[in-house]
Design a protein around this motif. Structure first.
Motif, PDB file in Angstrom:
ATOM      1  N   SER A  61       0.846  -1.204   0.000  1.00  0.00           N
ATOM      2  CA  SER A  61       0.000   0.000   0.000  1.00  0.00           C
ATOM      3  C   SER A  61       0.869   1.236   0.000  1.00  0.00           C
ATOM      4  O   SER A  61       0.586   2.224  -0.680  1.00  0.00           O
ATOM      5  CB  SER A  61      -0.884   0.046   1.231  1.00  0.00           C
ATOM      6  N   GLN A  62       1.942   1.149   0.788  1.00  0.00           N
ATOM      7  CA  GLN A  62       2.888   2.264   0.867  1.00  0.00           C
ATOM      8  C   GLN A  62       3.496   2.539  -0.509  1.00  0.00           C
ATOM      9  O   GLN A  62       3.602   3.695  -0.925  1.00  0.00           O
ATOM     10  CB  GLN A  62       3.962   1.846   1.860  1.00  0.00           C
ATOM     11  N   ILE A 106       2.178   1.827  -3.436  1.00  0.00           N
ATOM     12  CA  ILE A 106       1.165   2.341  -4.358  1.00  0.00           C
ATOM     13  C   ILE A 106       0.847   3.790  -4.021  1.00  0.00           C
ATOM     14  O   ILE A 106       0.703   4.625  -4.912  1.00  0.00           O
ATOM     15  CB  ILE A 106      -0.093   1.459  -4.310  1.00  0.00           C
ATOM     16  N   ALA A 107       0.768   4.096  -2.717  1.00  0.00           N
ATOM     17  CA  ALA A 107       0.464   5.478  -2.334  1.00  0.00           C
ATOM     18  C   ALA A 107       1.576   6.404  -2.797  1.00  0.00           C
ATOM     19  O   ALA A 107       1.332   7.553  -3.160  1.00  0.00           O
ATOM     20  CB  ALA A 107       0.289   5.578  -0.825  1.00  0.00           C
ATOM     21  N   ASN A 108       2.812   5.917  -2.797  1.00  0.00           N
ATOM     22  CA  ASN A 108       3.947   6.748  -3.181  1.00  0.00           C
ATOM     23  C   ASN A 108       4.317   6.575  -4.644  1.00  0.00           C
ATOM     24  O   ASN A 108       5.461   6.831  -5.020  1.00  0.00           O
ATOM     25  CB  ASN A 108       5.153   6.426  -2.302  1.00  0.00           C
ATOM     26  N   ALA A 109       3.366   6.158  -5.459  1.00  0.00           N
ATOM     27  CA  ALA A 109       3.663   5.874  -6.861  1.00  0.00           C
ATOM     28  C   ALA A 109       4.079   7.124  -7.630  1.00  0.00           C
ATOM     29  O   ALA A 109       4.584   7.019  -8.739  1.00  0.00           O
ATOM     30  CB  ALA A 109       2.467   5.233  -7.533  1.00  0.00           C
ATOM     31  N   ASP A 110       3.864   8.310  -7.071  1.00  0.00           N
ATOM     32  CA  ASP A 110       4.267   9.542  -7.767  1.00  0.00           C
ATOM     33  C   ASP A 110       5.174  10.409  -6.913  1.00  0.00           C
ATOM     34  O   ASP A 110       5.332  11.593  -7.204  1.00  0.00           O
ATOM     35  CB  ASP A 110       3.032  10.335  -8.194  1.00  0.00           C
ATOM     36  N   SER A 111       5.746   9.858  -5.830  1.00  0.00           N
ATOM     37  CA  SER A 111       6.652  10.652  -5.001  1.00  0.00           C
ATOM     38  C   SER A 111       8.049  10.605  -5.601  1.00  0.00           C
ATOM     39  O   SER A 111       8.554   9.525  -5.880  1.00  0.00           O
ATOM     40  CB  SER A 111       6.713  10.099  -3.581  1.00  0.00           C
ATOM     41  N   TYR A 116      11.257   7.988  -4.755  1.00  0.00           N
ATOM     42  CA  TYR A 116      10.804   6.884  -3.899  1.00  0.00           C
ATOM     43  C   TYR A 116      11.050   5.578  -4.635  1.00  0.00           C
ATOM     44  O   TYR A 116      10.812   5.466  -5.825  1.00  0.00           O
ATOM     45  CB  TYR A 116       9.319   7.039  -3.571  1.00  0.00           C
TER      46      TYR A 116
END
Lengths: 136, 136
Positions: B27-28, B30-35, B38
């Motif tokens: 989940s982490q 996927i949530a950071n897929a545009d950071s 990362y």
């Protein structure tokens, strides 16, 4: 508890993508916003940057909006000599919004949002099945 | 023999713990897929032998009001360092999350979770049969 934190992390991702979509909408909506008086700058495209940060409560790296900045690239010039905002050479400065870029950005935001959503769905169904153990 | 001592139940329990921890790491990602910068993470594979000997960890005590809560290693599960370097696709901002890859990993986690859960359920059912309760 881990599945709960998985849901929280994904929710933070969805919130970040929501903010991104808001910025994109602002850009698209203002794609034709010129200055109100002669010599004033037209709308300047906004950009958004994400960052990952350690959330101590959830004990995981969540995502948040680092900053909403401005795109400093050059304005577009349109040759319209009879436009009230035209300069001496007959050029009107238009916002540096490229609708193709905005649309592509929007698709990307949507894709990541959906990925987060299905991740939540997975975690939720895993939790649900565990709770169903009680019913057996 | 206590129910808790049954090796199969404990193994299923460990597996489910590991899988929910993994779900939270995914989940982490996927949530950071545009950071920017990362890199996707994953857990090292589950080692049953080590996990069965695992002892409970205690959090760092907060003795003053202005202490921040320590990050408690929830388990023995480690982030696989190797997986962070071997990235074959990185976007210009240095992000190395491939959404498709993550979605497959999420699906895989869910399937394995269901498997462990069903095994757990079956074992409990066998206990029930042995107890001779009529409600099943």
């Amino acid at each position: 508890m881990d599945l709960n934190s998985a849901i929280k992390i994904s929710a933070s991702g969805m919130r970040a993508q929501g903010t991104r979509l808001r910025v994109i909408s602002e850009n698209v909506a203002n794609a034709d916003s010129l200055g109100s008086v002669k010599g004033q700058d037209p709308y300047r495209r906004k950009t958004i940057v994400f960052e990952n940060f350690m959330n101590r409560d959830v004990n995981a790296e969540m995502v948040r909006v680092a900053k909403i900045g401005r795109d400093d690239s050059d304005f577009e010039l349109a040759y319209e000599p009879f436009h009230p905002l035209a300069d001496e050479d007959g050029y009107v400065r238009r916002p540096n919004v490229n609708s193709l870029i905005e649309m592509m950005d929007m698709r990307e935001a949507q894709r990541t949002y959906e990925a987060n959503l299905s991740s939540i769905e997975m975690a939720r169904s895993m939790l649900q099945r565990t709770v169903d153990l009680l019913r057996a | 023999m206590a129910i808790d001592n049954s090796n199969l139940l404990r193994m299923a329990h460990q597996k489910m713990n590991w899988l929910s921890e993994r779900q939270s790491v995914l989940s982490q990602n996927i949530a950071n897929a545009d950071s920017p910068s990362y890199r996707a993470q994953d857990l090292t594979p589950l080692d049953f032998k080590r996990n069965l000997q695992q002892v409970t960890k205690l959090p760092v005590a907060k003795t003053e009001g202005n202490h921040i809560s320590g990050v408690l290693p929830k388990s023995d599960y480690r982030i696989d360092e190797r997986s962070q370097k071997d990235v074959y696709e990185a976007s210009p901002n240095g992000n190395g999350v491939v959404l498709e890859e993550q979605m497959i990993a999420v699906q895989d986690t869910k399937l394995q979770y269901d498997l462990a859960l069903n095994l757990y359920n079956k074992q409990i059912g066998m206990f029930r049969t042995a107890l001779g309760s009529n409600n099943r």
